[in-house]
Design a protein around this motif. Structure first.
Motif, PDB file in Angstrom:
ATOM      1  N   GLY A 156      47.960  39.437  53.559  1.00  0.00           N
ATOM      2  CA  GLY A 156      49.211  39.491  52.820  1.00  0.00           C
ATOM      3  C   GLY A 156      49.222  40.731  51.955  1.00  0.00           C
ATOM      4  N   PHE A 157      50.047  40.742  50.912  1.00  0.00           N
ATOM      5  CA  PHE A 157      50.040  41.874  49.981  1.00  0.00           C
ATOM      6  C   PHE A 157      48.689  41.897  49.266  1.00  0.00           C
ATOM      7  N   ILE A 158      48.060  43.055  49.247  1.00  0.00           N
ATOM      8  CA  ILE A 158      46.706  43.187  48.708  1.00  0.00           C
ATOM      9  C   ILE A 158      46.775  43.632  47.247  1.00  0.00           C
ATOM     10  N   PHE A 159      45.907  43.046  46.417  1.00  0.00           N
ATOM     11  CA  PHE A 159      45.803  43.459  45.023  1.00  0.00           C
ATOM     12  C   PHE A 159      44.347  43.404  44.591  1.00  0.00           C
ATOM     13  N   GLY A 160      44.056  43.953  43.409  1.00  0.00           N
ATOM     14  CA  GLY A 160      42.722  43.810  42.831  1.00  0.00           C
ATOM     15  C   GLY A 160      41.991  45.117  42.637  1.00  0.00           C
ATOM     16  N   ASN A 161      41.021  45.077  41.710  1.00  0.00           N
ATOM     17  CA  ASN A 161      40.140  46.196  41.408  1.00  0.00           C
ATOM     18  C   ASN A 161      40.936  47.451  41.039  1.00  0.00           C
ATOM     19  N   ASP A 162      40.687  48.583  41.684  1.00  0.00           N
ATOM     20  CA  ASP A 162      41.396  49.804  41.278  1.00  0.00           C
ATOM     21  C   ASP A 162      42.853  49.823  41.745  1.00  0.00           C
ATOM     22  N   GLY A 163      43.220  48.887  42.617  1.00  0.00           N
ATOM     23  CA  GLY A 163      44.608  48.792  43.049  1.00  0.00           C
ATOM     24  C   GLY A 163      45.097  49.963  43.867  1.00  0.00           C
ATOM     25  N   PHE A 164      44.194  50.684  44.504  1.00  0.00           N
ATOM     26  CA  PHE A 164      44.545  51.880  45.266  1.00  0.00           C
ATOM     27  C   PHE A 164      45.583  51.533  46.343  1.00  0.00           C
ATOM     28  N   ASN A 165      46.772  52.110  46.237  1.00  0.00           N
ATOM     29  CA  ASN A 165      47.857  51.887  47.202  1.00  0.00           C
ATOM     30  C   ASN A 165      48.427  50.477  47.168  1.00  0.00           C
TER      31      ASN A 165
END
Length: 304
Positions: A156-165
């Motif tokens: 799905g939509f990816i999130f987390g950590n440095d949030g790159f892109n």
């Protein structure tokens, strides 16, 4: 295992490389720009990075031939068919093995588009009107390969950590600019997944018995169902913006606004059952303040 990974400088591929390496595997990644600062983090984990282009097999073929598994975690937005087909042809030309190499191929739940169901799963074919439904064609071509055993992951939509892109970090930037605009239907929502939980799915898919994953598609999402406008609001609040959101209709050619004009809730029941996978992180809504702090810290590694 020796694992070859594409997209090591991207969001999903970066954290997949880290998880595979910390699990004890020997990881080689191909990157177009090996001088990126954030790639130094991968090198400290003994991940080998080679300068190459997936569209140009001569730049990585020898490394690919030595691997036991392949994680394909990148999309060439300009040459998607040409690049992936060049990669597929290279895989078919590798020296054959009695135990086939594993290919873990990445697309996304978003390829399905608008369909008349409440929950998306792996059995639903994409709506041909969806702009990125072409990726289903590439999935089928990946499954047709004879020299590798193919598994497809659809996050799905990816999130987390440095949030790159990540879309969440786009909203942090909008907050800092003071001009947040939400394009789409404010009553629609999507399934999300923390990038570390996705990385765990890559590990499980790359190492599972062939009988468990060969020819299978897995949706990788958490179990939360937030409205997209609520996620945007949480990200804006975390970044210190308390003003109003401007709501506008989707814009043709803007894939994100088209996604937000439809529901994209999905289920990972199949991944839980067959892979033993679980999402372990808090929801994107609950994580917003920590996401903003992580994204702010990661700016030290931005650029070349």
């Amino acid at each position: 295992m020796k694992i070859f990974l594409t997209g090591a400088s991207g969001f999903a591929g970066f954290y997949a490389a880290m998880r595979l390496a910390t699990a004890g595997h020997t990881v080689t990644g191909v990157v177009r720009n090996p001088a990126q600062k954030r790639l130094q983090i991968l090198r400290t984990l003994q991940i080998k990075l080679i300068h190459g282009d997936v569209a140009e097999p001569a730049t990585y073929r020898d490394e690919l031939d030595q691997c036991d598994a392949i994680v394909h975690a990148m999309l060439d937005k300009k040459r998607h068919f040409d690049t992936d087909r060049a990669f597929f042809a290279t895989l078919e030309a590798l020296s054959p093995r009695s135990k086939r190499r594993r290919l873990v191929y990445t697309t996304g739940v978003s390829i399905i588009g608008k369909v008349p169901v409440d929950t998306l799963d792996e059995t639903i074919e994409p709506n041909p009107a969806q702009p990125i439904s072409f990726r289903r064609t590439l999935e089928k071509e990946a499954f047709a390969l004879k020299n590798v055993s193919t598994t497809v992951l659809r996050p799905g939509f990816i999130f987390g950590n440095d949030g790159f892109n990540s879309i969440s970090t786009d909203w942090f930037e909008l907050a800092e600019k003071g001009q947040p605009i939400f394009r789409g239907d404010r009553e629609k929502g999507w399934s999300w997944i923390h990038v570390d939980d996705l990385a765990e799915a890559y590990l499980l898919s790359a190492t599972a018995d062939e009988a468990v994953v060969d020819g299978e598609i897995f949706h990788i999402v958490d179990e939360h169902r937030p409205l997209c406008r609520d996620v945007m609001r949480a990200c804006l609040d975390a970044a210190g913006f308390s003003g109003a959101i401007q709501y506008e209709p989707p814009v043709k050619g803007d894939n994100i606004s088209m996604w937000f004009d439809q529901n994209g809730y999905s289920s990972s029941q199949k991944a839980r059952t067959r892979l033993g996978w679980r999402s372990r992180h808090d929801s994107v809504l609950a994580s917003a303040p920590r996401l903003y702090a992580a994204w702010t810290a990661a700016r030290n590694f931005a650029g070349s």
